[in-house]
Design a protein around this motif. Structure first.
Motif, PDB file in Angstrom:
ATOM      1  N   LYS A 197      82.118  -8.378 -20.793  1.00  0.00           N
ATOM      2  CA  LYS A 197      80.785  -7.793 -20.913  1.00  0.00           C
ATOM      3  C   LYS A 197      80.802  -6.651 -21.923  1.00  0.00           C
ATOM      4  CE  LYS A 197      76.906  -5.904 -18.294  1.00  0.00           C
ATOM      5  NZ  LYS A 197      76.360  -5.514 -16.971  1.00  0.00           N
ATOM      6  N   THR A 198      80.148  -6.860 -23.045  1.00  0.00           N
ATOM      7  CA  THR A 198      80.085  -5.844 -24.099  1.00  0.00           C
ATOM      8  C   THR A 198      78.649  -5.468 -24.448  1.00  0.00           C
ATOM      9  OG1 THR A 198      80.140  -7.553 -25.808  1.00  0.00           O
ATOM     10  CG2 THR A 198      82.260  -6.623 -25.114  1.00  0.00           C
ATOM     11  N   LYS A 199      77.699  -6.090 -23.778  1.00  0.00           N
ATOM     12  CA  LYS A 199      76.278  -5.860 -24.037  1.00  0.00           C
ATOM     13  C   LYS A 199      75.523  -6.126 -22.737  1.00  0.00           C
ATOM     14  CE  LYS A 199      76.545  -9.009 -27.170  1.00  0.00           C
ATOM     15  NZ  LYS A 199      76.245  -9.964 -28.278  1.00  0.00           N
ATOM     16  N   PRO A 200      74.240  -5.783 -22.651  1.00  0.00           N
ATOM     17  CA  PRO A 200      73.498  -6.052 -21.405  1.00  0.00           C
ATOM     18  C   PRO A 200      73.489  -7.531 -21.046  1.00  0.00           C
ATOM     19  CG  PRO A 200      72.270  -4.536 -22.808  1.00  0.00           C
ATOM     20  CD  PRO A 200      73.428  -5.023 -23.631  1.00  0.00           C
ATOM     21  N   TRP A 201      73.638  -7.784 -19.748  1.00  0.00           N
ATOM     22  CA  TRP A 201      73.585  -9.149 -19.218  1.00  0.00           C
ATOM     23  C   TRP A 201      72.298  -9.340 -18.435  1.00  0.00           C
ATOM     24  CZ3 TRP A 201      78.992 -10.901 -16.960  1.00  0.00           C
ATOM     25  CH2 TRP A 201      79.906 -11.020 -18.024  1.00  0.00           C
ATOM     26  N   LEU A 202      71.548 -10.390 -18.778  1.00  0.00           N
ATOM     27  CA  LEU A 202      70.316 -10.734 -18.070  1.00  0.00           C
ATOM     28  C   LEU A 202      70.472 -12.096 -17.422  1.00  0.00           C
ATOM     29  CD1 LEU A 202      69.353  -8.733 -20.439  1.00  0.00           C
ATOM     30  CD2 LEU A 202      67.113  -9.762 -20.091  1.00  0.00           C
ATOM     31  N   GLY A 203      70.024 -12.218 -16.198  1.00  0.00           N
ATOM     32  CA  GLY A 203      69.962 -13.508 -15.541  1.00  0.00           C
ATOM     33  C   GLY A 203      68.542 -14.038 -15.582  1.00  0.00           C
ATOM     34  N   LEU A 259      72.224 -13.900 -22.105  1.00  0.00           N
ATOM     35  CA  LEU A 259      71.359 -14.473 -21.076  1.00  0.00           C
ATOM     36  C   LEU A 259      72.113 -15.549 -20.304  1.00  0.00           C
ATOM     37  CD1 LEU A 259      68.103 -14.998 -23.203  1.00  0.00           C
ATOM     38  CD2 LEU A 259      68.757 -12.985 -21.886  1.00  0.00           C
ATOM     39  N   PHE A 260      72.029 -15.473 -18.979  1.00  0.00           N
ATOM     40  CA  PHE A 260      72.649 -16.471 -18.119  1.00  0.00           C
ATOM     41  C   PHE A 260      71.568 -17.207 -17.341  1.00  0.00           C
ATOM     42  CE2 PHE A 260      75.866 -13.209 -18.757  1.00  0.00           C
ATOM     43  CZ  PHE A 260      76.951 -13.976 -19.161  1.00  0.00           C
ATOM     44  N   LEU A 261      71.605 -18.529 -17.384  1.00  0.00           N
ATOM     45  CA  LEU A 261      70.592 -19.354 -16.734  1.00  0.00           C
ATOM     46  C   LEU A 261      71.127 -19.911 -15.425  1.00  0.00           C
ATOM     47  CD1 LEU A 261      69.267 -21.359 -19.820  1.00  0.00           C
ATOM     48  CD2 LEU A 261      68.526 -19.119 -18.976  1.00  0.00           C
ATOM     49  N   PHE A 262      70.298 -19.832 -14.374  1.00  0.00           N
ATOM     50  CA  PHE A 262      70.684 -20.277 -13.041  1.00  0.00           C
ATOM     51  C   PHE A 262      69.780 -21.423 -12.593  1.00  0.00           C
ATOM     52  CE2 PHE A 262      72.035 -15.926 -13.482  1.00  0.00           C
ATOM     53  CZ  PHE A 262      73.254 -15.875 -12.833  1.00  0.00           C
ATOM     54  N   GLY A 263      70.352 -22.354 -11.871  1.00  0.00           N
ATOM     55  CA  GLY A 263      69.599 -23.472 -11.323  1.00  0.00           C
ATOM     56  C   GLY A 263      70.508 -24.308 -10.442  1.00  0.00           C
ATOM     57  N   GLN A 296      81.135 -17.694  -6.927  1.00  0.00           N
ATOM     58  CA  GLN A 296      81.275 -17.230  -8.308  1.00  0.00           C
ATOM     59  C   GLN A 296      79.934 -16.778  -8.874  1.00  0.00           C
ATOM     60  OE1 GLN A 296      83.053 -20.859  -9.802  1.00  0.00           O
ATOM     61  NE2 GLN A 296      85.069 -19.911  -9.999  1.00  0.00           N
ATOM     62  N   GLU A 297      78.876 -17.474  -8.494  1.00  0.00           N
ATOM     63  CA  GLU A 297      77.532 -17.098  -8.944  1.00  0.00           C
ATOM     64  C   GLU A 297      77.178 -15.692  -8.471  1.00  0.00           C
ATOM     65  OE1 GLU A 297      73.306 -19.138  -8.124  1.00  0.00           O
ATOM     66  OE2 GLU A 297      74.720 -20.436  -9.169  1.00  0.00           O
ATOM     67  N   LEU A 298      77.485 -15.390  -7.212  1.00  0.00           N
ATOM     68  CA  LEU A 298      77.195 -14.059  -6.680  1.00  0.00           C
ATOM     69  C   LEU A 298      78.009 -12.985  -7.393  1.00  0.00           C
ATOM     70  CD1 LEU A 298      76.958 -14.943  -2.886  1.00  0.00           C
ATOM     71  CD2 LEU A 298      75.103 -14.037  -4.296  1.00  0.00           C
ATOM     72  N   ILE A 299      79.270 -13.304  -7.692  1.00  0.00           N
ATOM     73  CA  ILE A 299      80.116 -12.352  -8.422  1.00  0.00           C
ATOM     74  C   ILE A 299      79.502 -12.058  -9.783  1.00  0.00           C
ATOM     75  CG2 ILE A 299      82.366 -12.044  -9.532  1.00  0.00           C
ATOM     76  CD1 ILE A 299      83.572 -13.690  -7.217  1.00  0.00           C
ATOM     77  N   LEU A 300      79.074 -13.100 -10.477  1.00  0.00           N
ATOM     78  CA  LEU A 300      78.483 -12.900 -11.793  1.00  0.00           C
ATOM     79  C   LEU A 300      77.165 -12.133 -11.702  1.00  0.00           C
ATOM     80  CD1 LEU A 300      78.437 -15.433 -14.681  1.00  0.00           C
ATOM     81  CD2 LEU A 300      76.452 -14.008 -14.236  1.00  0.00           C
ATOM     82  N   ILE A 301      76.343 -12.487 -10.720  1.00  0.00           N
ATOM     83  CA  ILE A 301      75.058 -11.800 -10.545  1.00  0.00           C
ATOM     84  C   ILE A 301      75.272 -10.299 -10.350  1.00  0.00           C
ATOM     85  CG2 ILE A 301      73.120 -11.497  -8.932  1.00  0.00           C
ATOM     86  CD1 ILE A 301      73.088 -14.543  -8.588  1.00  0.00           C
ATOM     87  N   SER A 302      76.347  -9.928  -9.660  1.00  0.00           N
ATOM     88  CA  SER A 302      76.601  -8.505  -9.408  1.00  0.00           C
ATOM     89  C   SER A 302      76.813  -7.725 -10.706  1.00  0.00           C
ATOM     90  CB  SER A 302      77.826  -8.337  -8.498  1.00  0.00           C
ATOM     91  OG  SER A 302      79.033  -8.599  -9.197  1.00  0.00           O
ATOM     92  N   GLN A 303      77.150  -8.426 -11.791  1.00  0.00           N
ATOM     93  CA  GLN A 303      77.394  -7.775 -13.076  1.00  0.00           C
ATOM     94  C   GLN A 303      76.140  -7.720 -13.961  1.00  0.00           C
ATOM     95  OE1 GLN A 303      80.259  -6.343 -14.155  1.00  0.00           O
ATOM     96  NE2 GLN A 303      81.228  -6.720 -12.172  1.00  0.00           N
ATOM     97  N   LEU A 304      75.040  -8.333 -13.508  1.00  0.00           N
ATOM     98  CA  LEU A 304      73.823  -8.351 -14.317  1.00  0.00           C
ATOM     99  C   LEU A 304      73.161  -6.980 -14.355  1.00  0.00           C
ATOM    100  CD1 LEU A 304      72.125 -11.674 -13.085  1.00  0.00           C
ATOM    101  CD2 LEU A 304      73.547 -11.352 -15.125  1.00  0.00           C
ATOM    102  N   ASP A 305      72.468  -6.725 -15.450  1.00  0.00           N
ATOM    103  CA  ASP A 305      71.637  -5.521 -15.538  1.00  0.00           C
ATOM    104  C   ASP A 305      70.268  -5.761 -14.923  1.00  0.00           C
ATOM    105  OD1 ASP A 305      73.155  -3.472 -17.414  1.00  0.00           O
ATOM    106  OD2 ASP A 305      73.509  -5.483 -18.201  1.00  0.00           O
ATOM    107  N   VAL A 306      69.799  -7.001 -14.992  1.00  0.00           N
ATOM    108  CA  VAL A 306      68.498  -7.353 -14.415  1.00  0.00           C
ATOM    109  C   VAL A 306      68.437  -8.871 -14.286  1.00  0.00           C
ATOM    110  CG1 VAL A 306      67.355  -7.455 -16.665  1.00  0.00           C
ATOM    111  CG2 VAL A 306      65.982  -7.040 -14.613  1.00  0.00           C
ATOM    112  N   MET A 307      67.676  -9.337 -13.324  1.00  0.00           N
ATOM    113  CA  MET A 307      67.435 -10.769 -13.138  1.00  0.00           C
ATOM    114  C   MET A 307      65.938 -11.031 -13.297  1.00  0.00           C
ATOM    115  SD  MET A 307      68.493 -13.913 -12.120  1.00  0.00           S
ATOM    116  CE  MET A 307      69.809 -14.042 -10.897  1.00  0.00           C
TER     117      MET A 307
END
Length: 269
Positions: free
Chosen positions: A103-109, A140-144, A174-185
């Protein structure tokens, strides 16, 4: 089911958090065996007034999480909710990092899907949101979940350099772990909002046929981050499962993609 549950353990009480036909039968069978029980008050009468049109009674109802807490309080537990987001800092695993990179920049879900059409922001407009964010220094990370959702998200991944689709690529944990690193969803009134809430991540939530007044806003989420149109027939449904009587889903199409982008910008500036 009752016999199976009876054999499984010794119980002190039954907490019915669903109050439907099946759970009503179960809890009454347990009562016949000597157990006390408490059950949720879903506020069905008030919810009917909330969705009635014309003559809608548009007022905030009790949060569903508070309705759950009431059940346990009736059974003697002291449950007090503060409705605050608590950030859950999880360590990214090697398997996740192989997909995301450091992670080197903001992460959005972005969780653009829901079970019912009345809760899904039109996908062509979601793509406009993605296109606008693609010009920013973000990832940007896409969930579905479904095969069709996987196909849609892969198409967006191929078109936009900032997008990574996670659909059917990682486990729920793993999805929950990644979500915890998001700046916003960014999420609909759907599971994405609640998963982010569990991890203490703010959510820009998009609402169509449903309304947060019914009590389903993600735990600890701010009403200031809700994006919705105030068309007079909304909400027409508690769960978004009723067909639009106007036939045009104006409650969703009236939302400008730029409005969503502006709400997300507050968390990535």
């Amino acid at each position: 089911m009752f016999r199976t549950l009876k054999r499984a353990a010794q119980y002190d009480a039954v907490a019915d958090l669903h109050d439907n036909l099946r759970t009503k039968i179960l809890r009454r069978l347990f009562r016949l065996s000597g157990l006390t029980y408490a059950y949720i008050d879903k506020g069905r009468a008030d919810k009917k007034l909330l969705t009635r049109f014309p003559g809608k009674v548009l007022k905030p109802l009790k949060l569903t999480t508070e309705r759950y807490a009431d059940v346990f309080n009736k059974l003697g537990f002291n449950v007090i909710l503060d409705h605050q987001l608590v950030k859950n800092h999880r360590q990214l695993t090697a398997e996740i990092l192989a997909i995301t990179g450091e992670k080197t920049k903001p992460w959005l879900g972005i969780a653009p899907f829901a079970k019912h059409k009345g809760k899904i922001y039109p996908l062509e407009r979601t793509e406009e949101v993605i296109k606008s964010l693609n010009n920013k220094d973000v990832k940007l990370f896409l969930f579905g979940g479904s095969v069709l959702e996987e196909e849609i998200c892969l198409q967006w991944q191929q078109k936009y350099k900032t997008v990574i689709s996670l659909v059917r690529r990682i486990t729920m944990e793993q999805e929950l772990i990644l979500i915890s690193q998001l700046d916003v969803m960014m999420s609909m009134d759907s599971a994405g909002m609640h998963l982010a809430s569990l991890e203490g991540v703010p959510v820009v939530s998009v609402w169509g046929a449903t309304h947060h007044y019914a009590g389903f806003l993600g735990y600890g989420q701010s009403e200031n981050n809700i994006v919705a149109d105030n068309i007079e027939c909304r909400p027409c449904s508690i769960y978004g499962n009723k067909p639009c009587f106007r036939k045009d889903y104006a409650c969703l199409y009236n939302i400008d993609p730029e409005t969503i982008v502006n709400s997300l910008n507050k968390f990535i500036s």
